[in-house]
Design a protein around this motif. Structure first.
Motif, PDB file in Angstrom:
ATOM      1  N   ALA A  42      -5.278  14.097 -14.311  1.00 53.59           N
ATOM      2  CA  ALA A  42      -6.246  13.503 -15.230  1.00 53.59           C
ATOM      3  C   ALA A  42      -7.636  13.417 -14.602  1.00 53.59           C
ATOM      4  CB  ALA A  42      -5.768  12.117 -15.662  1.00 53.59           C
ATOM      5  N   ARG A  43      -7.705  13.000 -13.347  1.00 52.63           N
ATOM      6  CA  ARG A  43      -9.001  12.897 -12.656  1.00 52.63           C
ATOM      7  C   ARG A  43      -9.645  14.286 -12.520  1.00 52.63           C
ATOM      8  NH1 ARG A  43      -8.811   9.328  -7.962  1.00 52.63           N
ATOM      9  NH2 ARG A  43      -9.748   7.829  -9.369  1.00 52.63           N
ATOM     10  N   HIS A  44      -8.848  15.281 -12.123  1.00 53.03           N
ATOM     11  CA  HIS A  44      -9.379  16.637 -11.974  1.00 53.03           C
ATOM     12  C   HIS A  44      -9.905  17.172 -13.311  1.00 53.03           C
ATOM     13  CE1 HIS A  44      -9.876  20.754 -10.676  1.00 53.03           C
ATOM     14  NE2 HIS A  44      -9.147  21.123 -11.720  1.00 53.03           N
ATOM     15  N   ASP A  53     -17.089  11.140 -11.461  1.00 49.81           N
ATOM     16  CA  ASP A  53     -16.107  10.389 -10.683  1.00 49.81           C
ATOM     17  C   ASP A  53     -15.670   9.166 -11.489  1.00 49.81           C
ATOM     18  OD1 ASP A  53     -14.461   9.810  -8.540  1.00 49.81           O
ATOM     19  OD2 ASP A  53     -16.009   8.707  -7.459  1.00 49.81           O
ATOM     20  N   ALA A  54     -14.924   9.418 -12.540  1.00 54.64           N
ATOM     21  CA  ALA A  54     -14.531   8.383 -13.495  1.00 54.64           C
ATOM     22  C   ALA A  54     -13.517   7.408 -12.898  1.00 54.64           C
ATOM     23  CB  ALA A  54     -13.955   9.032 -14.749  1.00 54.64           C
ATOM     24  N   GLN A  55     -13.607   6.175 -13.338  1.00 53.08           N
ATOM     25  CA  GLN A  55     -12.634   5.142 -12.978  1.00 53.08           C
ATOM     26  C   GLN A  55     -11.314   5.471 -13.676  1.00 53.08           C
ATOM     27  OE1 GLN A  55     -13.179   2.564 -10.906  1.00 53.08           O
ATOM     28  NE2 GLN A  55     -11.136   1.736 -11.144  1.00 53.08           N
ATOM     29  N   VAL A  56     -10.206   5.482 -12.921  1.00 52.68           N
ATOM     30  CA  VAL A  56      -8.887   5.819 -13.465  1.00 52.68           C
ATOM     31  C   VAL A  56      -7.949   4.627 -13.312  1.00 52.68           C
ATOM     32  CG1 VAL A  56      -6.919   7.395 -13.313  1.00 52.68           C
ATOM     33  CG2 VAL A  56      -9.225   8.241 -12.822  1.00 52.68           C
ATOM     34  N   LEU A  57      -7.216   4.327 -14.371  1.00 48.46           N
ATOM     35  CA  LEU A  57      -6.185   3.291 -14.347  1.00 48.46           C
ATOM     36  C   LEU A  57      -4.873   3.942 -14.748  1.00 48.46           C
ATOM     37  CD1 LEU A  57      -5.735   0.110 -14.133  1.00 48.46           C
ATOM     38  CD2 LEU A  57      -5.765   0.160 -16.621  1.00 48.46           C
ATOM     39  N   THR A  58      -3.799   3.679 -13.997  1.00 44.27           N
ATOM     40  CA  THR A  58      -2.498   4.278 -14.304  1.00 44.27           C
ATOM     41  C   THR A  58      -1.656   3.353 -15.172  1.00 44.27           C
ATOM     42  OG1 THR A  58      -1.359   3.381 -12.377  1.00 44.27           O
ATOM     43  CG2 THR A  58      -2.512   5.497 -12.094  1.00 44.27           C
ATOM     44  N   GLY A  59      -0.664   3.954 -15.819  1.00 40.85           N
ATOM     45  CA  GLY A  59       0.268   3.174 -16.619  1.00 40.85           C
ATOM     46  C   GLY A  59       1.003   2.134 -15.788  1.00 40.85           C
ATOM     47  N   THR A  60       1.316   2.464 -14.548  1.00 36.45           N
ATOM     48  CA  THR A  60       1.981   1.510 -13.654  1.00 36.45           C
ATOM     49  C   THR A  60       1.078   0.317 -13.378  1.00 36.45           C
ATOM     50  OG1 THR A  60       3.204   3.315 -12.619  1.00 36.45           O
ATOM     51  CG2 THR A  60       3.084   1.251 -11.400  1.00 36.45           C
ATOM     52  N   GLU A  61      -0.197   0.580 -13.128  1.00 31.36           N
ATOM     53  CA  GLU A  61      -1.157  -0.517 -12.900  1.00 31.36           C
ATOM     54  C   GLU A  61      -1.323  -1.350 -14.166  1.00 31.36           C
ATOM     55  OE1 GLU A  61      -4.003   1.692  -9.598  1.00 31.36           O
ATOM     56  OE2 GLU A  61      -4.295   2.114 -11.732  1.00 31.36           O
ATOM     57  N   LEU A  62      -1.311  -0.690 -15.294  1.00 28.61           N
ATOM     58  CA  LEU A  62      -1.440  -1.369 -16.584  1.00 28.61           C
ATOM     59  C   LEU A  62      -0.273  -2.314 -16.827  1.00 28.61           C
ATOM     60  CD1 LEU A  62      -3.019  -1.540 -19.276  1.00 28.61           C
ATOM     61  CD2 LEU A  62      -1.665   0.397 -20.059  1.00 28.61           C
ATOM     62  N   ASP A  63       0.936  -1.890 -16.441  1.00 30.45           N
ATOM     63  CA  ASP A  63       2.119  -2.741 -16.620  1.00 30.45           C
ATOM     64  C   ASP A  63       2.015  -4.046 -15.851  1.00 30.45           C
ATOM     65  OD1 ASP A  63       3.516  -1.174 -18.408  1.00 30.45           O
ATOM     66  OD2 ASP A  63       4.692  -0.143 -16.869  1.00 30.45           O
ATOM     67  N   ILE A  79     -10.634   6.833 -17.662  1.00 25.80           N
ATOM     68  CA  ILE A  79      -9.395   7.602 -17.787  1.00 25.80           C
ATOM     69  C   ILE A  79      -8.195   6.687 -17.566  1.00 25.80           C
ATOM     70  CG2 ILE A  79      -8.027   9.514 -16.867  1.00 25.80           C
ATOM     71  CD1 ILE A  79     -10.682  10.798 -15.973  1.00 25.80           C
ATOM     72  N   PHE A  80      -7.281   6.704 -18.509  1.00 27.15           N
ATOM     73  CA  PHE A  80      -6.014   5.993 -18.404  1.00 27.15           C
ATOM     74  C   PHE A  80      -4.942   7.069 -18.269  1.00 27.15           C
ATOM     75  CE2 PHE A  80      -8.960   3.404 -20.746  1.00 27.15           C
ATOM     76  CZ  PHE A  80      -8.782   2.136 -20.236  1.00 27.15           C
ATOM     77  N   ALA A  81      -4.282   7.127 -17.116  1.00 27.82           N
ATOM     78  CA  ALA A  81      -3.361   8.226 -16.805  1.00 27.82           C
ATOM     79  C   ALA A  81      -1.924   7.729 -16.662  1.00 27.82           C
ATOM     80  CB  ALA A  81      -3.793   8.909 -15.509  1.00 27.82           C
ATOM     81  N   GLY A  82      -0.972   8.617 -16.963  1.00 28.94           N
ATOM     82  CA  GLY A  82       0.439   8.262 -16.846  1.00 28.94           C
ATOM     83  C   GLY A  82       0.820   7.172 -17.834  1.00 28.94           C
ATOM     84  N   VAL A  83       0.238   7.249 -19.030  1.00 30.71           N
ATOM     85  CA  VAL A  83       0.370   6.198 -20.035  1.00 30.71           C
ATOM     86  C   VAL A  83       1.407   6.609 -21.076  1.00 30.71           C
ATOM     87  CG1 VAL A  83      -0.899   5.043 -21.895  1.00 30.71           C
ATOM     88  CG2 VAL A  83      -1.988   5.414 -19.688  1.00 30.71           C
ATOM     89  N   ASP A  84       2.246   5.644 -21.487  1.00 28.95           N
ATOM     90  CA  ASP A  84       3.206   5.897 -22.558  1.00 28.95           C
ATOM     91  C   ASP A  84       2.632   5.365 -23.886  1.00 28.95           C
ATOM     92  OD1 ASP A  84       3.870   3.122 -22.979  1.00 28.95           O
ATOM     93  OD2 ASP A  84       5.378   3.208 -21.395  1.00 28.95           O
ATOM     94  N   PRO A  85       3.268   5.646 -25.016  1.00 26.43           N
ATOM     95  CA  PRO A  85       2.720   5.224 -26.316  1.00 26.43           C
ATOM     96  C   PRO A  85       2.488   3.718 -26.450  1.00 26.43           C
ATOM     97  CG  PRO A  85       4.387   6.902 -26.652  1.00 26.43           C
ATOM     98  CD  PRO A  85       4.430   6.533 -25.184  1.00 26.43           C
ATOM     99  N   ASN A  86       3.369   2.896 -25.891  1.00 26.67           N
ATOM    100  CA  ASN A  86       3.168   1.444 -25.971  1.00 26.67           C
ATOM    101  C   ASN A  86       1.948   1.013 -25.174  1.00 26.67           C
ATOM    102  OD1 ASN A  86       5.416   0.957 -27.634  1.00 26.67           O
ATOM    103  ND2 ASN A  86       6.777   0.940 -25.869  1.00 26.67           N
TER     104      ASN A  86
END
Length: 108
Positions: A42-44, A53-63, A79-86
């Motif tokens: 996602a970052r690439h 150089d966008a700020q990235v948040l992962t689904g794991t961090e979001l949980d 960028i929100f990466a590794g995110v599921d529908p919920n």
């Protein structure tokens, strides 16, 4: 077993996407990317299309984040990466809570 080689899949961004993103910025539109792809991909991709150089948040961090914390983090995150529908729904609701108009589209 005999090693035969590597297989690489490449799905480059569509031509003109950088210009489109620049045009949206000039109109005051803030782009957020919500993807199931991992953080590195996602970052690439974000850098490739001109998000810098966008700020990235992962689904794991979001949980691990309460809704109130997310309400603040969505402002700085591109960028929100590794995110599921919920998780996508939580992000959209957080953006709306902050007064943003949210338009979504995805791949068919």
């Amino acid at each position: 077993m005999t090693f035969a080689g590597f297989l690489l899949f490449l799905d480059p961004p569509k031509e003109g996407v950088k210009d489109t993103i620049q045009a949206l910025r000039k109109l005051g539109v803030s782009l957020k990317v919500i993807t199931g792809d991992n953080k590195l991909v996602a970052r690439h991709t974000g850098q490739t299309v001109g998000l810098g150089d966008a700020q990235v948040l992962t689904g794991t961090e979001l949980d691990d984040m309460h809704d109130e914390a997310l309400w603040h983090v969505v402002e700085q995150t591109t960028i929100f990466a590794g995110v599921d529908p919920n998780q996508k729904e939580r992000i959209i609701l957080a953006l709306k809570k902050r007064g943003h108009v949210v338009v979504t589209w995805g791949m068919a």
